[in-house]
Design a protein around this motif. Structure first.
Motif, PDB file in Angstrom:
ATOM      1  N   THR A 106       0.639  -1.162  -0.052  1.00 23.93           N
ATOM      2  CA  THR A 106      -0.119  -0.018  -0.093  1.00 23.93           C
ATOM      3  C   THR A 106       0.724   1.382   0.048  1.00 23.93           C
ATOM      4  OG1 THR A 106      -0.123  -0.017   2.484  1.00 23.93           O
ATOM      5  CG2 THR A 106      -1.976  -1.061   1.262  1.00 23.93           C
ATOM      6  N   ASP A 110      -1.988   2.024   6.977  1.00 28.98           N
ATOM      7  CA  ASP A 110      -3.297   2.065   7.690  1.00 28.98           C
ATOM      8  C   ASP A 110      -3.022   2.945   9.085  1.00 28.98           C
ATOM      9  OD1 ASP A 110      -4.254   0.109   5.887  1.00 28.98           O
ATOM     10  OD2 ASP A 110      -3.507  -1.648   7.042  1.00 28.98           O
ATOM     11  N   LEU A 126      -9.234   0.291  13.669  1.00 29.25           N
ATOM     12  CA  LEU A 126      -9.064   0.717  12.345  1.00 29.25           C
ATOM     13  C   LEU A 126      -9.904   2.025  12.178  1.00 29.25           C
ATOM     14  CD1 LEU A 126      -7.063   0.353   9.679  1.00 29.25           C
ATOM     15  CD2 LEU A 126      -9.080  -1.078   8.972  1.00 29.25           C
ATOM     16  N   SER A 129      -7.801   3.078   6.277  1.00 38.88           N
ATOM     17  CA  SER A 129      -7.087   2.120   5.378  1.00 38.88           C
ATOM     18  C   SER A 129      -7.420   2.252   3.908  1.00 38.88           C
ATOM     19  CB  SER A 129      -7.498   0.476   5.970  1.00 38.88           C
ATOM     20  OG  SER A 129      -6.544  -0.117   5.140  1.00 38.88           O
ATOM     21  N   TYR A 132      -8.787  -1.716   1.961  1.00 32.80           N
ATOM     22  CA  TYR A 132      -9.010  -2.761   3.204  1.00 32.80           C
ATOM     23  C   TYR A 132     -10.231  -3.103   3.187  1.00 32.80           C
ATOM     24  CZ  TYR A 132      -8.396  -5.344   7.468  1.00 32.80           C
ATOM     25  OH  TYR A 132      -8.314  -6.463   8.459  1.00 32.80           O
TER      26      TYR A 132
END
Length: 158
Positions: A106, A110, A126, A129, A132
């Motif tokens: 990526t 994240d 999270l 992201s 994701y």
């Protein structure tokens, strides 16, 4: 040493002092923008997460003091098949958020909120992201420090 050589050395030295001073001023002026590490997160951690389809994801993550990490994942599907893989990258804290970026996958890290539930267990939530599958805010998990964690490693990198 001739006077002209001496002047050149002095000029170069002053130039370097000015450059270092300007860099230092920029870092001091923007302390919230500087990434840092939370030393409480350095070490070997284990965690697990039960995915919606019933696959159990377990892992052991090593976070190093130089900001690198590696994670050994194991995925156990409901039918009993097991898949394992390793991920590595960099981690840091910025604006009170934990950032984790893999080396290959990526372009953006994240981002997680994190807090310690107990002295040796941390919960992650999270919040951002790229690419994701889970929506931000719905992927929460805990990790606990492994009792025989090695001392922090300085200077070694992935």
């Amino acid at each position: 040493m001739k006077k002209s050589q001496y002047r050149d050395v002095i000029k170069r030295s002053i130039s370097w002092i000015i450059v270092i001073g300007l860099i230092g001023c920029k870092l001091i002026a923007n302390p919230l923008q500087r990434p840092s590490l939370d030393v409480k997160l350095i070490g070997v951690w284990s965690g697990e997460y039960l995915e919606q389809g019933g696959t159990l994801k377990t892992w052991v993550q090593t976070r190093n003091a130089d900001g690198t990490y590696s994670i050994d994942f194991s995925l156990k599907a409901p039918d009993g098949t097991i898949q394992s893989f390793t991920e590595s990258g960099h981690w840091w804290i910025k604006e009170n958020l934990f950032h984790e970026q893999t080396l290959s996958e990526t372009p953006r890290p994240d981002k997680y909120r994190y807090f310690f539930k107990k002295k040796d267990c941390v919960e992650f939530d999270l919040i951002e992201s790229e690419g994701y599958a889970e929506e931000a805010g719905t992927y929460r998990f805990s990790e606990c420090l492994v009792a025989d964690s090695p001392p922090a490693v300085f200077g070694e990198s992935i």
